[in-house]
Design an enzyme around this catalytic site. Structure first.
Site, short mmCIF file in Angstrom:
data_model
loop_
_atom_site.label_atom_id
_atom_site.label_comp_id
_atom_site.label_asym_id
_atom_site.label_seq_id
_atom_site.Cartn_x
_atom_site.Cartn_y
_atom_site.Cartn_z
N GLU A 21 -42.03 -65.10 61.11
CA GLU A 21 -41.46 -65.07 59.68
C GLU A 21 -40.09 -64.92 59.55
O GLU A 21 -39.69 -64.36 58.77
CB GLU A 21 -42.21 -64.11 58.79
CG GLU A 21 -43.77 -63.96 58.75
CD GLU A 21 -44.45 -63.05 58.29
OE1 GLU A 21 -43.89 -62.19 57.61
OE2 GLU A 21 -45.81 -63.08 58.33
N GLU A 78 -53.41 -67.36 61.85
CA GLU A 78 -53.83 -66.30 60.89
C GLU A 78 -54.65 -66.59 59.74
O GLU A 78 -54.69 -65.91 58.65
CB GLU A 78 -52.58 -65.15 60.32
CG GLU A 78 -51.57 -65.09 61.57
CD GLU A 78 -50.60 -64.10 61.16
OE1 GLU A 78 -50.49 -63.67 60.14
OE2 GLU A 78 -49.64 -63.99 62.07
#
Ligand code: G3I
Length: 374
Positions: free
Chosen positions: A159, A264
């Site tokens: 991220e 995810e």
């Protein structure tokens, strides 16, 4: 009489065919996709330590890859300067070894779940670039080195991008500068040259952030940095990003010469007022019963919507089998999911393929069915 016998023989034949088709139809996720890609689940402390027997039974029956939901994050594994705690991480890796699971490491560099001391000296002053790089290298060498050959793939940087595709102003960026990403990959490669190194992010299905991720991968590759995988987290809403956007994103990243991990996966059916898809863990909204509409159960229609959505997604994934490293769900059953507590604590969400009792949901059946799509 003859007609009756014929009808009987015919229906016996149909029953026998149906039984044999049922016997042949794959009944587990890992079997259904055995020629395509590993099917993973993120597992929590209870599943790693063996105290969630039901979760572990599902894991062993259905999945052939694992990710650690929290157990390998910096704050857990390296809570204080010079102090590592590998208790849970060792159990996680041992589980992967024992059951021959494709074992993922998550994650080495992130702006969340990293203790504040990492960025400061013992007097509390901010570190300089070289000191932070040395600390980062020591952490990566220690952790990746410990599990060399046992963790097959590492989320090296997690991220790093804003939704507009620019670099997130994390402490890593502020102190080291943009090359903290290259450095992290280089350190991980030094520690385990065989590990598949990953850049992992959410919302990289959307144009601006995807452009940022593509530029990042190109820059790493041009500099000879061994990035092998882009992880599309795929924390999805019921209608966004679409299956077509997933399809296009996989195509775009695979064209750069990397594999793609759906890393995810889950579908958030609960309202997120004022926000599009995001997995920003710092987001918090106030308690409001109206924002927890399915506390007593999920209506048939919503259940079916999730099942259809999963079917469309897995048809795309099956088509891209050659491009995908794995497809990983962020949890085993609905009760385990982070989406019950984010961005409002204590909601009742339905994002995965197994319900709160560990039973398969309609979405499980559609995912199995989608395996036969191509
Ligand atoms: O362990 C404590 C427990 O002792 C305490 O009683 C409880 C009370 O809140 O908190 C527990 O810790 C929570 C932890 O999950 C374990 O359940 C933390 O508060 C909570 O913040 C933490 O959330 C995790 C989140 O990352 C934090 O950043 C989620 O489990 C985890 O699923 C989530 O995973 C991230 C990926 O790493 C990166 N991509 C997004 C994804 C979803 O947010």
């Amino acid at each position: 009489m003859l007609t009756k016998t014929l009808i009987f023989a015919q229906s016996a034949l149909i029953a026998a065919l149906a039984a044999s088709a049922a016997a042949q139809a794959p009944t587990t996720l890992k079997d259904a996709y055995k020629n395509d890609f590993p099917i993973g689940a993120a597992i929590n402390a209870a599943q790693i330590s063996g105290s969630d027997a039901r979760g572990d039974a599902i894991l062993k029956e259905q999945f052939n890859s694992i990710s650690p939901e929290n157990a390998l994050k910096w704050e857990r594994i390296h809570p204080q300067p010079g102090k590592y705690d590998f208790t849970l991480a060792d159990q996680y890796v041992a589980l992967g070894q024992e059951f021959h699971l494709f074992t993922v490491g998550h994650c080495l560099v992130w702006h969340n779940q990293v203790p504040g001391w990492v960025f400061r000296d013992d007097k509390g002053n901010l570190l300089g670039r070289e000191a932070l790089l040395a600390r980062l290298r020591e952490h990566i060498q220690t952790v990746v080195g410990r599990y060399k050959g046992k963790i097959q793939s590492w989320d090296v940087v997690n991220e790093a991008l804003n939704d507009d595709g620019t670099l997130r102003p994390s402490m890593w960026l502020k102190i080291i500068g943009p090359d903290y990403i290259e450095k992290a990959f280089a350190y991980a490669h030094e520690a385990d040259p065989a590990a598949q190194l990953t850049y992992n992010d959410y919302n990289i299905e959307f144009a601006a952030k995807q452009a940022g991720a593509i530029a990042l991968v190109k820059k790493l590759k041009a500099g000879g940095i061994p990035i092998a995988v882009v992880g599309i987290q795929a924390h999805l809403q019921p209608d966004s990003p679409t299956a077509e956007q997933e399809d296009a994103a996989i195509t775009a990243f695979a064209a750069l010469g990397v594999k793609v991990a759906i890393s995810e996966l889950d579908i958030n059916i609960l309202p997120l007022p004022g926000h599009g898809p995001t997995a920003d863990v710092t987001l918090k909204l106030a308690q409001d019963p109206a924002l927890n509409p399915y506390a007593k159960g999920l209506p048939e229609e919503a259940q079916q919507k999730i099942a259809d959505r999963y079917q469309a997604l897995f048809q795309v994934f099956a088509k891209h089998r050659a491009d995908l490293q794995r497809v990983t769900f962020w949890g085993i059953s609905d009760g385990d999911s982070w989406l019950n507590d984010w961005p409002i604590a204590g909601r009742t969400n339905y994002p995965l393929l197994f319900d709160r009792n560990g039973k398969t949901k309609p979405a499980f059946d559609t995912v199995i069915r989608a395996a036969a799509y191509n």
